[in-house]
Design a protein around this motif. Structure first.
Motif, PDB file in Angstrom:
ATOM      1  N   VAL A 111       0.836  -1.207   0.000  1.00 38.72           N
ATOM      2  CA  VAL A 111       0.000   0.000   0.000  1.00 38.72           C
ATOM      3  C   VAL A 111       0.870   1.255   0.000  1.00 38.72           C
ATOM      4  O   VAL A 111       0.627   2.205  -0.762  1.00 38.72           O
ATOM      5  N   VAL A 112       1.901   1.276   0.829  1.00 38.35           N
ATOM      6  CA  VAL A 112       2.793   2.441   0.899  1.00 38.35           C
ATOM      7  C   VAL A 112       3.515   2.634  -0.431  1.00 38.35           C
ATOM      8  O   VAL A 112       3.587   3.754  -0.958  1.00 38.35           O
ATOM      9  N   ILE A 113       4.034   1.568  -0.995  1.00 41.76           N
ATOM     10  CA  ILE A 113       4.770   1.669  -2.265  1.00 41.76           C
ATOM     11  C   ILE A 113       3.870   2.179  -3.379  1.00 41.76           C
ATOM     12  O   ILE A 113       4.226   3.109  -4.114  1.00 41.76           O
ATOM     13  N   VAL A 114       2.695   1.586  -3.517  1.00 39.64           N
ATOM     14  CA  VAL A 114       1.765   2.005  -4.570  1.00 39.64           C
ATOM     15  C   VAL A 114       1.334   3.456  -4.356  1.00 39.64           C
ATOM     16  O   VAL A 114       1.171   4.215  -5.316  1.00 39.64           O
ATOM     17  N   SER A 115       1.197   3.858  -3.107  1.00 41.62           N
ATOM     18  CA  SER A 115       0.771   5.222  -2.790  1.00 41.62           C
ATOM     19  C   SER A 115       1.850   6.257  -3.087  1.00 41.62           C
ATOM     20  O   SER A 115       1.559   7.448  -3.159  1.00 41.62           O
ATOM     21  N   GLY A 120      -3.575  16.006 -13.842  1.00 39.88           N
ATOM     22  CA  GLY A 120      -4.581  16.301 -14.856  1.00 39.88           C
ATOM     23  C   GLY A 120      -5.185  15.068 -15.493  1.00 39.88           C
ATOM     24  O   GLY A 120      -5.969  15.174 -16.418  1.00 39.88           O
ATOM     25  N   ALA A 121      -4.824  13.885 -14.995  1.00 39.49           N
ATOM     26  CA  ALA A 121      -5.403  12.658 -15.547  1.00 39.49           C
ATOM     27  C   ALA A 121      -6.885  12.607 -15.191  1.00 39.49           C
ATOM     28  O   ALA A 121      -7.277  12.988 -14.091  1.00 39.49           O
ATOM     29  N   PRO A 122      -7.726  12.182 -16.110  1.00 34.56           N
ATOM     30  CA  PRO A 122      -9.161  12.130 -15.814  1.00 34.56           C
ATOM     31  C   PRO A 122      -9.459  11.124 -14.702  1.00 34.56           C
ATOM     32  O   PRO A 122      -8.810  10.089 -14.606  1.00 34.56           O
ATOM     33  N   VAL A 123     -10.423  11.471 -13.871  1.00 35.32           N
ATOM     34  CA  VAL A 123     -10.834  10.584 -12.788  1.00 35.32           C
ATOM     35  C   VAL A 123     -12.038   9.795 -13.273  1.00 35.32           C
ATOM     36  O   VAL A 123     -13.050  10.373 -13.642  1.00 35.32           O
ATOM     37  N   SER A 124     -11.906   8.479 -13.284  1.00 36.36           N
ATOM     38  CA  SER A 124     -12.999   7.621 -13.723  1.00 36.36           C
ATOM     39  C   SER A 124     -14.065   7.545 -12.650  1.00 36.36           C
ATOM     40  O   SER A 124     -13.762   7.582 -11.460  1.00 36.36           O
ATOM     41  N   ALA A 125     -15.301   7.423 -13.091  1.00 31.35           N
ATOM     42  CA  ALA A 125     -16.397   7.262 -12.137  1.00 31.35           C
ATOM     43  C   ALA A 125     -16.349   5.851 -11.568  1.00 31.35           C
ATOM     44  O   ALA A 125     -16.080   4.894 -12.282  1.00 31.35           O
ATOM     45  N   GLY A 126     -16.568   5.741 -10.279  1.00 33.11           N
ATOM     46  CA  GLY A 126     -16.584   4.446  -9.623  1.00 33.11           C
ATOM     47  C   GLY A 126     -17.990   4.114  -9.171  1.00 33.11           C
ATOM     48  O   GLY A 126     -18.977   4.598  -9.716  1.00 33.11           O
ATOM     49  N   LEU A 127     -18.096   3.319  -8.143  1.00 29.76           N
ATOM     50  CA  LEU A 127     -19.387   2.933  -7.589  1.00 29.76           C
ATOM     51  C   LEU A 127     -20.110   4.124  -6.983  1.00 29.76           C
ATOM     52  O   LEU A 127     -19.488   4.988  -6.370  1.00 29.76           O
ATOM     53  N   PHE A 128     -21.408   4.165  -7.139  1.00 30.22           N
ATOM     54  CA  PHE A 128     -22.264   5.181  -6.526  1.00 30.22           C
ATOM     55  C   PHE A 128     -21.843   6.603  -6.904  1.00 30.22           C
ATOM     56  O   PHE A 128     -22.047   7.538  -6.140  1.00 30.22           O
ATOM     57  N   GLY A 129     -21.237   6.777  -8.075  1.00 23.96           N
ATOM     58  CA  GLY A 129     -20.834   8.094  -8.532  1.00 23.96           C
ATOM     59  C   GLY A 129     -19.577   8.631  -7.884  1.00 23.96           C
ATOM     60  O   GLY A 129     -19.191   9.764  -8.137  1.00 23.96           O
ATOM     61  N   LEU A 130     -18.949   7.842  -7.029  1.00 23.09           N
ATOM     62  CA  LEU A 130     -17.689   8.274  -6.413  1.00 23.09           C
ATOM     63  C   LEU A 130     -16.563   8.062  -7.409  1.00 23.09           C
ATOM     64  O   LEU A 130     -16.626   7.175  -8.252  1.00 23.09           O
ATOM     65  N   GLY A 131     -15.518   8.836  -7.265  1.00 22.19           N
ATOM     66  CA  GLY A 131     -14.353   8.627  -8.118  1.00 22.19           C
ATOM     67  C   GLY A 131     -13.757   7.257  -7.877  1.00 22.19           C
ATOM     68  O   GLY A 131     -13.797   6.734  -6.755  1.00 22.19           O
ATOM     69  N   ASP A 176     -10.840   6.484  -7.531  1.00 24.01           N
ATOM     70  CA  ASP A 176      -9.794   6.539  -6.509  1.00 24.01           C
ATOM     71  C   ASP A 176     -10.366   6.315  -5.115  1.00 24.01           C
ATOM     72  O   ASP A 176      -9.743   5.668  -4.279  1.00 24.01           O
ATOM     73  N   LYS A 177     -11.576   6.803  -4.863  1.00 19.67           N
ATOM     74  CA  LYS A 177     -12.194   6.603  -3.538  1.00 19.67           C
ATOM     75  C   LYS A 177     -12.552   5.134  -3.330  1.00 19.67           C
ATOM     76  O   LYS A 177     -12.416   4.598  -2.230  1.00 19.67           O
ATOM     77  N   VAL A 178     -12.991   4.481  -4.379  1.00 14.49           N
ATOM     78  CA  VAL A 178     -13.308   3.051  -4.304  1.00 14.49           C
ATOM     79  C   VAL A 178     -12.031   2.260  -4.015  1.00 14.49           C
ATOM     80  O   VAL A 178     -12.029   1.340  -3.194  1.00 14.49           O
ATOM     81  N   VAL A 179     -10.935   2.636  -4.659  1.00 10.81           N
ATOM     82  CA  VAL A 179      -9.659   1.960  -4.433  1.00 10.81           C
ATOM     83  C   VAL A 179      -9.187   2.193  -2.994  1.00 10.81           C
ATOM     84  O   VAL A 179      -8.732   1.257  -2.323  1.00 10.81           O
ATOM     85  N   HIS A 180      -9.300   3.431  -2.513  1.00 15.06           N
ATOM     86  CA  HIS A 180      -8.921   3.727  -1.129  1.00 15.06           C
ATOM     87  C   HIS A 180      -9.756   2.889  -0.159  1.00 15.06           C
ATOM     88  O   HIS A 180      -9.219   2.289   0.776  1.00 15.06           O
ATOM     89  N   LEU A 201      -8.499  14.964   2.142  1.00 12.04           N
ATOM     90  CA  LEU A 201      -9.407  14.569   3.222  1.00 12.04           C
ATOM     91  C   LEU A 201     -10.429  13.548   2.725  1.00 12.04           C
ATOM     92  O   LEU A 201     -10.843  12.659   3.469  1.00 12.04           O
ATOM     93  N   GLY A 202     -10.811  13.651   1.459  1.00 12.25           N
ATOM     94  CA  GLY A 202     -11.736  12.673   0.878  1.00 12.25           C
ATOM     95  C   GLY A 202     -11.130  11.276   0.857  1.00 12.25           C
ATOM     96  O   GLY A 202     -11.806  10.283   1.152  1.00 12.25           O
ATOM     97  N   ASP A 203      -9.845  11.207   0.510  1.00 12.17           N
ATOM     98  CA  ASP A 203      -9.161   9.917   0.534  1.00 12.17           C
ATOM     99  C   ASP A 203      -9.066   9.385   1.960  1.00 12.17           C
ATOM    100  O   ASP A 203      -9.279   8.195   2.202  1.00 12.17           O
ATOM    101  N   ALA A 204      -8.758  10.271   2.907  1.00 11.72           N
ATOM    102  CA  ALA A 204      -8.668   9.861   4.310  1.00 11.72           C
ATOM    103  C   ALA A 204     -10.016   9.340   4.801  1.00 11.72           C
ATOM    104  O   ALA A 204     -10.080   8.349   5.541  1.00 11.72           O
ATOM    105  N   ALA A 205     -11.093   9.983   4.376  1.00  8.73           N
ATOM    106  CA  ALA A 205     -12.442   9.524   4.765  1.00  8.73           C
ATOM    107  C   ALA A 205     -12.725   8.147   4.155  1.00  8.73           C
ATOM    108  O   ALA A 205     -13.252   7.253   4.836  1.00  8.73           O
TER     109      ALA A 205
END
Length: 125
Positions: A19-23, A30-41, A43-47, A98-102
């Motif tokens: 996790v630390v290495i990948v992080s 500027g890379a586009p953020v793909s939509a994930g589950l429930f409209g969340l990015g 990245d939030k689903v991965v976190h 903070l969104g990632d932390a949440a």
């Protein structure tokens, strides 16, 4: 399923290191953020998933059987997630969020809950 203490701890430590290495891997700004589950990015689903697995493995490593053990598993995951967010704040291609932390925290709580459900079912069989 009975795993040795060493296997349980090494599994958790290896996962945390991954996790630390990948992080720390640079990301394209500027890379586009793909939509994930429930409209969340995505990245939030991965976190969420990464820290759910962290708390689950911490539960396994601790053989958490009560609220105190499950809380400790959550704390392990949240401390890791907070440390990673702080590390990312110092990296030029990453940012603190903070969104990632949440998402990390919610994932940690769900991972500990999943561990509790799985461990109960294994105890019953």
């Amino acid at each position: 399923m009975h795993l040795s203490r060493r296997v349980r701890i090494v599994s958790l430590v290896c996962w945390c290191a991954l996790v630390v290495i990948v992080s720390a891997v640079p990301v394209q700004s500027g890379a586009p953020v793909s939509a994930g589950l429930f409209g969340l990015g995505l990245d939030k689903v991965v976190h969420f998933g990464a820290y759910a697995v962290t708390a689950f493995l911490a539960g396994v490593a601790l053989r958490a059987r009560d609220v105190r053990g499950l809380a400790l598993a959550v704390v392990v995951a949240v401390v890791l997630g907070s440390g990673v967010e702080l590390m990312q704040a110092a990296l030029p291609t990453r940012t603190f969020s903070l969104g990632d932390a949440a998402a990390n925290t919610i994932g940690a709580v769900c991972g500990a809950a999943a561990y509790r459900l799985v461990s109960r079912r294994l105890d019953d069989s």
